[in-house]
Design an enzyme around this catalytic site. Structure first.
Site, mmCIF file in Angstrom:
data_model
loop_
_atom_site.group_PDB
_atom_site.id
_atom_site.type_symbol
_atom_site.label_atom_id
_atom_site.label_comp_id
_atom_site.label_asym_id
_atom_site.label_seq_id
_atom_site.Cartn_x
_atom_site.Cartn_y
_atom_site.Cartn_z
ATOM 1 N N ARG A 87 -10.891 0.434 14.584
ATOM 2 C CA ARG A 87 -10.817 1.064 13.276
ATOM 3 C C ARG A 87 -11.808 0.337 12.379
ATOM 4 O O ARG A 87 -13.005 0.469 12.573
ATOM 5 C CB ARG A 87 -9.353 0.971 12.793
ATOM 6 C CG ARG A 87 -8.977 1.860 11.671
ATOM 7 C CD ARG A 87 -7.473 1.842 11.404
ATOM 8 N NE ARG A 87 -6.973 0.550 10.916
ATOM 9 C CZ ARG A 87 -5.719 0.341 10.499
ATOM 10 N NH1 ARG A 87 -4.842 1.312 10.519
ATOM 11 N NH2 ARG A 87 -5.340 -0.837 10.068
ATOM 12 N N TYR A 107 15.020 30.977 7.588
ATOM 13 C CA TYR A 107 13.870 31.718 8.102
ATOM 14 C C TYR A 107 13.862 31.787 9.624
ATOM 15 O O TYR A 107 14.181 30.802 10.293
ATOM 16 C CB TYR A 107 12.562 31.029 7.659
ATOM 17 C CG TYR A 107 12.310 31.069 6.186
ATOM 18 C CD1 TYR A 107 12.042 32.269 5.531
ATOM 19 C CD2 TYR A 107 12.303 29.893 5.442
ATOM 20 C CE1 TYR A 107 11.788 32.292 4.172
ATOM 21 C CE2 TYR A 107 12.038 29.907 4.080
ATOM 22 C CZ TYR A 107 11.788 31.112 3.443
ATOM 23 O OH TYR A 107 11.534 31.137 2.110
ATOM 24 N N LYS A 164 0.840 -1.206 0.000
ATOM 25 C CA LYS A 164 0.000 0.000 0.000
ATOM 26 C C LYS A 164 0.877 1.258 0.000
ATOM 27 O O LYS A 164 2.085 1.175 0.258
ATOM 28 C CB LYS A 164 -0.919 -0.023 1.222
ATOM 29 C CG LYS A 164 -0.180 0.120 2.537
ATOM 30 C CD LYS A 164 -1.070 -0.228 3.730
ATOM 31 C CE LYS A 164 -0.275 -0.083 5.017
ATOM 32 N NZ LYS A 164 -0.912 -0.773 6.145
HETATM 33 C C1 LIG Z 1 -0.032 -1.797 6.709
HETATM 34 C C2 LIG Z 1 -0.614 -3.077 7.173
HETATM 35 C C3 LIG Z 1 0.184 -4.212 7.394
HETATM 36 C C4 LIG Z 1 1.699 -4.183 7.346
HETATM 37 O O1 LIG Z 1 2.189 -3.696 8.572
HETATM 38 P P1 LIG Z 1 3.766 -3.557 8.838
HETATM 39 O O2 LIG Z 1 3.863 -3.092 10.236
HETATM 40 O O3 LIG Z 1 4.259 -2.560 7.862
HETATM 41 O O4 LIG Z 1 4.355 -4.893 8.592
HETATM 42 C C5 LIG Z 1 -0.448 -5.390 7.703
HETATM 43 N N1 LIG Z 1 -1.795 -5.461 7.809
HETATM 44 C C6 LIG Z 1 -2.593 -4.396 7.619
HETATM 45 C C7 LIG Z 1 -4.061 -4.528 7.760
HETATM 46 C C8 LIG Z 1 -2.035 -3.162 7.311
HETATM 47 O O5 LIG Z 1 -2.816 -2.097 7.128
#
Ligand SMILES: *Cc1c(COP(=O)(O)O)cnc(C)c1O
Length: 375
Positions: free
Chosen positions: A140, A262, A37
């Site tokens: 969530r 800045y 992702k």
């Molecule tokens: C992003 C995600 C993962 C991967 O998690 P990592 O800590 O990067 O290994 C696994 N499962 C879900 C549902 C996620 O959203």
């Protein structure tokens, strides 16, 4: 010559391959669902997916993305592996999910209904595989554990959809006791389902450190890219995949007492050589690194001085006399045996490696270079 101001993001696919082998060594023959992702955490999802599908030394069974457009982009790039869609989709797009052979994670009745109707409208209805998300501690997405058996039973009874998996997500992998409770809830739900389902819970930390989370499949993300987010010491067996360099635009010698950037938050305390580097917050270099960050110049650690600007950042190279305009400095990576990795930089910015990798990789997507050279 790179993207914004000449930033270059190098992605070492040989390192990714070694990290994937470490995941395989941890989980044996269980399925691996590689999480790509957010454009593979900034590393480029299409390139990573091609590598994992065609050239990795370890078999990957499935790829996971967050959104429907990410999944469709992978199909359009010719990726054939099963795709798990983690974060839902607008129910009106159920047809797209089916047309692109995507396996959606389902967590409410609306999605289940829209998918069932879309299947029933097909000329030759063929059941679609889904995985059901269970909320065991994130608050969530997901069905409450005690509602899960009825939810799954109803989906199977109504037809059109086949529940192929159930999943949940570790919310606090550093807490052994809480993680055990999450795993126990998955175990309990599985025991009540009268047909085989693939259960998965483990993210990277679960994979590397909590065997009881492995179940039938695992979902590595960060570990593939070479990091482990845990309070315990980082796993020395992983190799960071991304390196980021940026060009030196100018070098100036200033007398003591010269304000830099800045707000004049930094003033030189001695005669100083200050280099202006072509990376700033527009390219994902956090403004929180103002007066706190570190870069590697000529193989040495040097401090960020003054505020990070939109496209430029100043560093003090007084102790690295050979640095000149046109050279490159390392923002994340290793130089002459000295390393500065994303987890360290993230700590300097009150952040985490995940956010730094996404910010630096995705803001410089046009400047990513993938290589398979052995390192
Ligand atoms: C992003 C995600 C993962 C991967 O998690 P990592 O800590 O990067 O290994 C696994 N499962 C879900 C549902 C996620 O959203």
């Amino acid at each position: 010559m790179g993207g914004k101001q000449g930033v270059i993001v190098q992605v070492d696919l040989a390192a990714l391959d070694r990290n994937l082998s470490q995941v395989r060594a941890s989980v044996g023959e269980r399925q691996i669902i590689a999480v790509i992702k957010a454009d593979a955490y900034g590393h480029g999802a299409v390139a990573i997916a091609h590598f994992l599908s065609e050239r990795a030394t370890v078999r990957v069974d499935m790829l996971a993305v967050a959104t429907l457009p990410e999944a469709i982009a992978l199909r359009e790039a010719g990726i054939a592996l099963p795709l798990l869609l983690l974060s839902g989709y607008r129910p009106a797009f159920a047809n797209e999910v089916i047309a692109h052979r995507i396996t959606p994670v389902i967590f409410d009745a609306d999605h289940a209904r829209s998918l069932r109707l879309a299947v029933q409208a097909m000329p030759r209805p063929t059941p679609v595989d889904v995985h059901i998300k269970i909320d065991t501690g994130m608050g969530r997405l997901g069905v409450a554990p005690d509602e899960a058996p009825a939810f799954i039973e109803a989906i199977m009874r109504q037809g059109g959809i086949r529940v192929a998996g159930i999943l949940s997500h570790l919310s606090d992998a550093d807490d052994l006791e809480f993680s055990r409770q999450q795993a126990a809830q998955i175990e309990k739900i599985r025991a009540g389902i009268p047909f085989p389902v693939r259960c998965h819970l483990a993210n990277s930390v679960g994979i590397m450190q909590l065997d009881f989370t492995h179940f039938d499949a695992v979902r590595p993300g960060l570990a593939l890219y070479g990091y482990l987010s845990t309070k315990q010491a980082a796993s020395p067996s992983l190799t960071p995949v991304m390196q980021v360099t940026a060009p030196v635009l100018a070098v100036k010698t200033h007398p003591a007492g010269t304000p830099i950037s800045y707000g004049r938050t930094y003033t030189t305390r001695r005669v100083s050589r200050i280099a202006t580097i072509g990376i700033g917050y527009a390219a994902g270099y956090p403004r929180l690194l103002s007066n706190r960050g570190t870069m590697l110049a000529g193989g040495r650690r040097v401090p960020v001085v003054g505020r990070v600007c939109m496209d430029m950042t100043m560093i003090d190279v007084t102790d690295v006399p050979e640095i000149k305009p046109g050279d490159r400095v390392t923002v994340v990576g290793t130089e002459r045996g000295t390393s500065l990795w994303a987890d360290e930089l993230a700590a300097q910015a009150d952040s985490i490696a995940y956010e730094l990798l996404c910010a630096l990789g995705n803001n410089n997507a046009e400047a990513r270079v993938h290589s398979e050279g052995a390192t």
